[in-house]
Each structure stands twice: as C-alpha cells, then as structure tokens.
Design a protein around this motif. Structure first.
Motif, mmCIF file in Angstrom:
data_model
loop_
_atom_site.group_PDB
_atom_site.id
_atom_site.type_symbol
_atom_site.label_atom_id
_atom_site.label_comp_id
_atom_site.label_asym_id
_atom_site.label_seq_id
_atom_site.Cartn_x
_atom_site.Cartn_y
_atom_site.Cartn_z
ATOM 1 N N GLY A 259 -17.909 14.680 4.605
ATOM 2 C CA GLY A 259 -19.128 15.494 4.598
ATOM 3 C C GLY A 259 -19.420 16.082 3.237
ATOM 4 N N CYS A 260 -20.687 16.055 2.832
ATOM 5 C CA CYS A 260 -21.102 16.693 1.581
ATOM 6 C C CYS A 260 -22.552 17.149 1.733
ATOM 7 C CB CYS A 260 -20.965 15.727 0.394
ATOM 8 S SG CYS A 260 -21.245 16.572 -1.187
ATOM 9 N N ASN A 261 -22.899 18.217 1.051
ATOM 10 C CA ASN A 261 -24.281 18.708 1.077
ATOM 11 C C ASN A 261 -25.142 18.027 0.024
ATOM 12 O OD1 ASN A 261 -22.517 20.142 -0.704
ATOM 13 N ND2 ASN A 261 -24.105 21.658 -1.072
ATOM 14 N N PHE A 262 -24.546 17.201 -0.854
ATOM 15 C CA PHE A 262 -25.310 16.495 -1.895
ATOM 16 C C PHE A 262 -25.220 14.986 -1.685
ATOM 17 C CE2 PHE A 262 -24.732 20.050 -5.301
ATOM 18 C CZ PHE A 262 -25.791 20.739 -4.753
ATOM 19 N N LYS A 263 -26.025 14.260 -2.498
ATOM 20 C CA LYS A 263 -25.947 12.787 -2.504
ATOM 21 C C LYS A 263 -25.636 12.261 -3.911
ATOM 22 C CE LYS A 263 -28.876 11.543 1.388
ATOM 23 N NZ LYS A 263 -29.945 12.431 1.818
ATOM 24 N N CYS A 264 -26.022 13.007 -4.933
ATOM 25 C CA CYS A 264 -25.756 12.629 -6.335
ATOM 26 C C CYS A 264 -26.147 11.180 -6.620
ATOM 27 C CB CYS A 264 -24.297 12.897 -6.696
ATOM 28 S SG CYS A 264 -23.872 14.648 -6.627
ATOM 29 N N GLU A 265 -27.372 10.839 -6.283
ATOM 30 C CA GLU A 265 -27.841 9.449 -6.452
ATOM 31 C C GLU A 265 -28.243 9.118 -7.885
ATOM 32 O OE1 GLU A 265 -30.751 10.161 -3.292
ATOM 33 O OE2 GLU A 265 -30.008 8.330 -2.337
ATOM 34 N N GLY A 266 -28.233 10.122 -8.769
ATOM 35 C CA GLY A 266 -28.698 9.893 -10.137
ATOM 36 C C GLY A 266 -27.604 9.482 -11.112
ATOM 37 N N PHE A 267 -26.307 9.570 -10.718
ATOM 38 C CA PHE A 267 -25.239 9.245 -11.676
ATOM 39 C C PHE A 267 -25.377 7.813 -12.181
ATOM 40 C CE2 PHE A 267 -22.332 12.599 -9.707
ATOM 41 C CZ PHE A 267 -22.479 13.445 -10.793
ATOM 42 N N GLY A 268 -25.328 7.667 -13.504
ATOM 43 C CA GLY A 268 -25.372 6.334 -14.121
ATOM 44 C C GLY A 268 -26.753 5.718 -14.158
ATOM 45 N N ASP B 40 -19.395 8.049 -6.423
ATOM 46 C CA ASP B 40 -18.399 6.986 -6.239
ATOM 47 C C ASP B 40 -17.556 7.184 -4.978
ATOM 48 O OD1 ASP B 40 -16.829 9.043 -7.164
ATOM 49 O OD2 ASP B 40 -16.032 7.983 -8.911
ATOM 50 N N SER B 41 -17.702 8.335 -4.306
ATOM 51 C CA SER B 41 -16.999 8.506 -3.017
ATOM 52 C C SER B 41 -18.006 8.603 -1.865
ATOM 53 C CB SER B 41 -16.052 9.697 -3.066
ATOM 54 O OG SER B 41 -16.710 10.854 -3.509
ATOM 55 N N TYR B 42 -19.008 7.748 -1.929
ATOM 56 C CA TYR B 42 -20.139 7.794 -0.983
ATOM 57 C C TYR B 42 -19.702 7.724 0.485
ATOM 58 C CZ TYR B 42 -19.360 2.732 -0.955
ATOM 59 O OH TYR B 42 -18.786 1.489 -0.850
ATOM 60 N N SER C 233 -17.370 9.051 1.895
ATOM 61 C CA SER C 233 -16.781 10.292 2.402
ATOM 62 C C SER C 233 -17.841 11.266 2.905
ATOM 63 C CB SER C 233 -15.934 10.958 1.319
ATOM 64 O OG SER C 233 -16.759 11.449 0.284
ATOM 65 N N TRP C 234 -19.115 10.874 2.832
ATOM 66 C CA TRP C 234 -20.141 11.768 3.385
ATOM 67 C C TRP C 234 -21.316 11.031 4.021
ATOM 68 C CZ3 TRP C 234 -24.690 10.651 1.023
ATOM 69 C CH2 TRP C 234 -24.618 10.112 -0.253
ATOM 70 N N ASP C 235 -21.548 9.777 3.661
ATOM 71 C CA ASP C 235 -22.698 9.058 4.217
ATOM 72 C C ASP C 235 -22.404 8.750 5.692
ATOM 73 O OD1 ASP C 235 -24.483 7.022 5.059
ATOM 74 O OD2 ASP C 235 -24.846 6.466 2.967
ATOM 75 N N THR D 126 -14.339 21.205 -5.676
ATOM 76 C CA THR D 126 -15.574 21.570 -4.988
ATOM 77 C C THR D 126 -16.774 21.460 -5.920
ATOM 78 O OG1 THR D 126 -16.707 23.473 -3.985
ATOM 79 C CG2 THR D 126 -14.937 23.999 -5.504
ATOM 80 N N ASN D 127 -17.954 21.300 -5.325
ATOM 81 C CA ASN D 127 -19.158 21.305 -6.162
ATOM 82 C C ASN D 127 -19.674 22.727 -6.410
ATOM 83 O OD1 ASN D 127 -20.662 21.980 -3.828
ATOM 84 N ND2 ASN D 127 -21.220 19.844 -3.425
ATOM 85 N N GLY D 128 -19.006 23.721 -5.846
ATOM 86 C CA GLY D 128 -19.314 25.111 -6.186
ATOM 87 C C GLY D 128 -20.569 25.667 -5.550
ATOM 88 N N PRO E 53 -19.799 21.618 -11.069
ATOM 89 C CA PRO E 53 -21.226 21.820 -10.785
ATOM 90 C C PRO E 53 -22.020 20.589 -11.223
ATOM 91 C CG PRO E 53 -20.299 23.582 -12.168
ATOM 92 C CD PRO E 53 -19.328 22.457 -12.179
ATOM 93 N N LYS E 54 -23.017 20.248 -10.452
ATOM 94 C CA LYS E 54 -23.760 19.022 -10.722
ATOM 95 C C LYS E 54 -24.957 19.299 -11.635
ATOM 96 C CE LYS E 54 -20.871 16.714 -8.355
ATOM 97 N NZ LYS E 54 -19.630 17.218 -8.890
ATOM 98 N N LEU E 55 -24.999 18.596 -12.765
ATOM 99 C CA LEU E 55 -26.122 18.711 -13.699
ATOM 100 C C LEU E 55 -27.251 17.807 -13.221
ATOM 101 C CD1 LEU E 55 -24.049 18.516 -17.001
ATOM 102 C CD2 LEU E 55 -24.826 20.567 -15.779
HETATM 103 S S1 SF4 Z 1 -20.335 13.443 -6.377
HETATM 104 FE FE1 SF4 Z 1 -19.341 15.042 -5.170
HETATM 105 S S2 SF4 Z 1 -20.983 16.525 -4.754
HETATM 106 FE FE2 SF4 Z 1 -21.967 14.611 -5.353
HETATM 107 S S3 SF4 Z 1 -22.360 13.531 -3.406
HETATM 108 FE FE3 SF4 Z 1 -20.403 12.793 -4.209
HETATM 109 S S4 SF4 Z 1 -18.887 14.047 -3.184
HETATM 110 FE FE4 SF4 Z 1 -20.857 15.131 -2.968
#
Ligand code: SF4
Length: 294
Positions: free
Chosen positions: A31-40, A74-76, A78-80, A147-149, A178-180
């Motif tokens: 589970g995660c509250n974010f998706k962070c689809e912008g990395f890379g 990269d750990s998609y 674990s929450w999708d 944690t993502n804080g 923290p996610k930029l």
């Molecule tokens: S990078 Fe971390 S905060 Fe962002 S979606 Fe993946 S597990 Fe969640």
C-alpha cells in the motif's frame, strides 16, 4: 494478534542512506498513497511501464517473476491493487518467526530490521507493536522506517516507541524520502514538514532525496529550508544554551537501471560536496541489479 499485508520479506544489505552496508531484514508492506509515475520521465510525463505489465498481472505468481521497470516507482507491485494477489496477509506471530528464520544464525545479532514499502506508515502502524513484542524479535536492536514522510504517527505508535522501545535501549530511525516534482507528485502533497517534525520527536530522523538534474537540486534546497523551518533556533533555558540540530540531508542518484545510475552517481556526489549534503549510493543497483528481493 495483528495482521499485515506483506509485499516482500527478504534479507539483504542496506543499500541506501545512513546505514548503507548493514545486513538487514527488509519487510515491505503493501500500500502507498503515491504513484510516483514521473521518475525517469521528461517533465510532466508519466511512465506507462507499470500499466503495460498490469494488463496481464494475474499471470505473475510471485515477485521474482515480475518485470523490473526503468521509469516510475520501481516497487510498483507493493501498492498497485492489480498486483495485490502477490502480497499475502501475515499474522504478527508467523511474520516474526519468518523474519527471524531469514537471519544467518536464526537469531538477531547486529542485523537491522528495515520496514519499507509502499508506505509503511500508511495503514499498519497499529500492527508493529505486536510484531516487535514477539519473543523472537526482542533481541532486535535497530529498526528503520523508510517512509515518504506524509503520514501522521498515531498516538499508540508514538507511545509504544517513545516508552517501551526506549526503555529497552533500542534505536528507531526514520529515513524520510520526500518526493520532489520529478516523481510526478505535487509539492503540497509531498512536503509535509509538520508531519516529519513529529517523527523527529520519536526517533532519529534524516532526509533522503533522489536527484537527477539541477532542477531537482534547487527543489532539494527549497524542501530542506521548509523542513528545517520547524526546528527551533538555539535557545537559552535555565542559563544553558540548547541547539536543536537541523536534519541531515542525503542525496541519492536517480536510476531504475544500472545505466541511468552510472550516468548520474558521480554528478550527484559532486552536488553533495558542493552543498554540504551527504551522498547516498543505491548499492542494490551495482550489487544486485535492483532485482526484487534485494
Ligand atoms: S516511490 Fe515510494 S512513495 Fe513513490 S509510489 Fe513508490 S513506494 Fe510509494
């Protein structure tokens, strides 16, 4: 007995942050509250790699079958929710027994426990006490929450770690990443200085940022200023001066794969030196190619 939905449990070397190199058991919660689809990705674009994999998600039977991604989180899995069948629910007793069985001598020595995610402070805070109070977990000396804080600590969580944990002379660390804006998440959702300030009162807390370019560097400066704004200036009390330290700041190269990481790491080391920040590697990439379970 508490329950936790667990994405992965594995024994490895801590590859990032303050305790790089320390042998650790990693408990990755689901589970995660974010998706962070912008990395890379180019600014404003979102990775589609996860969605392509998810079309056929039922055919994957365990984490080691899953493709690695080079963009996005990269750990998609674990929450999708499309991969939730890969993450069983464990009760705290079975989980404690399994964690300890992964240790080379079948008991804790100097190894750490790293509770990561996903976002491990999202829904499972109430379960950690039962897990850590299991007799086989008692000799454990050090826990890090990665944690993502963004998640507030519950009163019960704070009470447990501030009282019982400290009485037993155990150490608790919050590694806050923290996610930029490169992550694709919004600043207001991701930079929560008051939330992170409350972690500081419960355990050793440091900040760790992933950076890829000069825009990220400017954002780190702004974020660090915002996080440090909650820390009191030096003050006098009963004739003594008290100085509350600012957060230690680590910067870490972006890199879902080894090529991207290799391109970026020297540059990030130089940026760390120029700004008086600490460099964090991502040892899981050169050592283990960022495979699942590392
Ligand atoms: S990078 Fe971390 S905060 Fe962002 S979606 Fe993946 S597990 Fe969640």
């Amino acid at each position: 007995m508490s329950k936790i939905k667990v994405a992965e449990i594995f024994y490895s070397i801590q590859g990032e942050g303050r305790f790089m190199g320390v042998p650790s058991v990693f408990l990755r919660t689901f589970g995660c509250n974010f998706k962070c689809e912008g990395f890379g990705m180019a600014k404003g674009e979102k990775s589609n790699e996860r969605n392509v994999i998810a079309v056929d998600s039922e055919r994957y039977k365990n984490y080691n079958d899953l493709p690695l991604v080079h963009t996005g989180c990269d750990s998609y899995a674990s929450w999708d929710p499309r991969f939730k069948h890969l993450s069983p629910v464990w009760n705290s007793d079975d989980l404690a027994e399994h964690i300890v069985s992964l240790l080379p001598q079948g008991r804790w020595n100097e190894e750490h426990l790293v509770i990561t995610g996903g976002e491990p402070l999202l829904g499972w805070q109430k379960a950690y006490k039962d897990l850590l109070e299991h007799p086989k977990m008692k000799p454990l000396k050090h826990i890090t929450f990665e944690t993502n804080g963004t998640q507030k600590l519950t009163p019960d969580f704070c009470t447990y770690f501030n009282q019982r944990f400290k009485e037993d002379k155990k150490k608790l660390t919050f590694s806050v990443s923290p996610k930029l804006s490169v992550s694709g998440e919004s600043w207001d959702d991701a930079i929560k200085e008051k939330v992170v300030d409350s972690y500081r009162l419960t355990g050793d807390t440091y900040l760790k940022f992933v950076i890829a370019n000069q825009d990220d560097v400017e954002e780190v400066k702004k974020a660090v200023e915002q996080f440090n704004s909650t820390i009191p200036e030096p003050f006098e009390h009963s004739g003594k001066m008290y100085n509350v330290p600012k957060y230690d700041v680590y910067v870490m190269p972006c890199g879902g794969d080894e090529d991207m990481y290799n391109l970026n790491k020297g540059q990030v080391a130089n940026i760390a030196m120029e700004n008086g920040w600490r460099y964090s590697d991502r040892l899981q990439i050169p050592l283990f190619k960022n495979a699942w379970g590392t």
